[in-house]
Design a protein around this motif. Structure first.
Motif, mmCIF file in Angstrom:
data_model
loop_
_atom_site.group_PDB
_atom_site.id
_atom_site.type_symbol
_atom_site.label_atom_id
_atom_site.label_comp_id
_atom_site.label_asym_id
_atom_site.label_seq_id
_atom_site.Cartn_x
_atom_site.Cartn_y
_atom_site.Cartn_z
ATOM 1 N N THR A 53 -121.954 61.129 35.580
ATOM 2 C CA THR A 53 -122.243 59.749 36.001
ATOM 3 C C THR A 53 -123.743 59.487 36.071
ATOM 4 O OG1 THR A 53 -120.171 59.692 37.240
ATOM 5 C CG2 THR A 53 -121.796 58.013 37.778
ATOM 6 N N ASP A 54 -124.480 60.383 36.700
ATOM 7 C CA ASP A 54 -125.928 60.176 36.830
ATOM 8 C C ASP A 54 -126.625 60.171 35.476
ATOM 9 O OD1 ASP A 54 -125.685 59.969 39.575
ATOM 10 O OD2 ASP A 54 -126.191 62.069 39.947
ATOM 11 N N ILE A 113 -108.580 52.250 34.921
ATOM 12 C CA ILE A 113 -110.038 52.119 34.942
ATOM 13 C C ILE A 113 -110.735 53.252 34.192
ATOM 14 C CG2 ILE A 113 -110.433 53.297 37.147
ATOM 15 C CD1 ILE A 113 -112.420 50.956 37.768
ATOM 16 N N LYS A 114 -110.114 54.420 34.118
ATOM 17 C CA LYS A 114 -110.759 55.587 33.487
ATOM 18 C C LYS A 114 -111.000 55.377 31.987
ATOM 19 C CE LYS A 114 -111.212 58.235 37.067
ATOM 20 N NZ LYS A 114 -112.499 58.210 37.712
ATOM 21 N N THR A 115 -110.096 54.682 31.301
ATOM 22 C CA THR A 115 -110.258 54.489 29.854
ATOM 23 C C THR A 115 -111.330 53.447 29.530
ATOM 24 O OG1 THR A 115 -108.501 52.829 29.803
ATOM 25 C CG2 THR A 115 -107.864 55.123 29.363
ATOM 26 N N THR A 124 -113.576 58.351 43.580
ATOM 27 C CA THR A 124 -113.958 57.032 44.084
ATOM 28 C C THR A 124 -112.874 56.025 43.718
ATOM 29 O OG1 THR A 124 -116.294 57.541 43.765
ATOM 30 C CG2 THR A 124 -115.737 55.224 43.999
ATOM 31 N N THR A 125 -112.495 55.191 44.651
ATOM 32 C CA THR A 125 -111.501 54.151 44.378
ATOM 33 C C THR A 125 -112.202 52.884 43.892
ATOM 34 O OG1 THR A 125 -111.593 53.195 46.593
ATOM 35 C CG2 THR A 125 -110.022 55.021 46.242
ATOM 36 N N LEU A 126 -111.430 52.005 43.304
ATOM 37 C CA LEU A 126 -111.979 50.723 42.867
ATOM 38 C C LEU A 126 -112.518 49.950 44.074
ATOM 39 C CD1 LEU A 126 -112.515 48.744 40.546
ATOM 40 C CD2 LEU A 126 -110.223 47.816 40.911
ATOM 41 N N GLU A 131 -117.170 47.788 47.027
ATOM 42 C CA GLU A 131 -117.999 47.713 48.237
ATOM 43 C C GLU A 131 -119.423 48.187 47.974
ATOM 44 O OE1 GLU A 131 -117.227 46.283 51.179
ATOM 45 O OE2 GLU A 131 -115.381 45.708 50.151
ATOM 46 N N GLU A 132 -119.558 49.197 47.136
ATOM 47 C CA GLU A 132 -120.869 49.762 46.826
ATOM 48 C C GLU A 132 -121.698 48.833 45.935
ATOM 49 O OE1 GLU A 132 -121.965 53.383 43.959
ATOM 50 O OE2 GLU A 132 -120.911 54.044 45.752
#
Length: 164
Positions: A53-54, A113-115, A124-126, A131-132
């Protein structure tokens, strides 16, 4: 400032609305996710898997900073707001429009969401991602467009009213 920059959560309609808005306003359409995929000759989900991700967020920031947008509607990836330099550049390049949707509507649109190649840490949830990111979208937006229960055409009509 001759560009319109679209930001928002995955599934908010940045690409769909972006294409229609570009046609309506006689502008070019650019999707930063597609620029990344073309440059790396790989799907976003594969880049995220190989770089982490980073690593992906750094790529996204660097790619956006290296682009010259002119007379365009630019659809950014949902994670573009993590790139401080990219967002500062985009704010200089044009009007930043946050396509805002409630979490409940996003959940309906994002079955898997992964695809989609969404930059999010494992587990992490949607809802957590929402929220983030929401405060970041609000922070960078010149215009916040509430797209709840609107068709893409209605969103464009509402945006054009807000911009005039």
């Amino acid at each position: 400032m001759n560009n319109i920059i679209l930001i928002g959560m995955p599934g908010a309609g940045k690409s769909t609305i972006g294409v229609l808005l570009a046609k309506t306003m006689l502008l070019s359409f650019v999707d930063t996710d597609l620029i990344i995929q073309n440059k790396y000759k790989s799907a976003l989900c594969d880049i995220i898997e190989s770089e982490g991700t980073d690593g992906f967020l750094k790529i996204e920031n660097d790619v956006i900073c290296g682009c010259d947008f002119e007379n365009s509607v630019v659809a950014t990836g949902g994670s573009a707001v993590y790139g401080k330099e990219a967002m500062e550049k985009l704010k200089k390049d044009g009007t930043v429009v946050y396509l805002k949707l409630p979490l409940s509507e996003l959940e309906k649109r994002l079955a898997d969401i992964k695809t989609r190649g969404v930059a999010m840490k494992n587990g992490t949830t949607l809802a957590e991602l929402f929220e983030e990111r929401s405060p970041l979208y609000e922070k960078y937006a010149d215009i916040t467009l509430d797209c709840s229960n609107l068709t893409p055409e209605q969103c464009i009509e509402k945006l054009l009213e807000q911009m005039s």
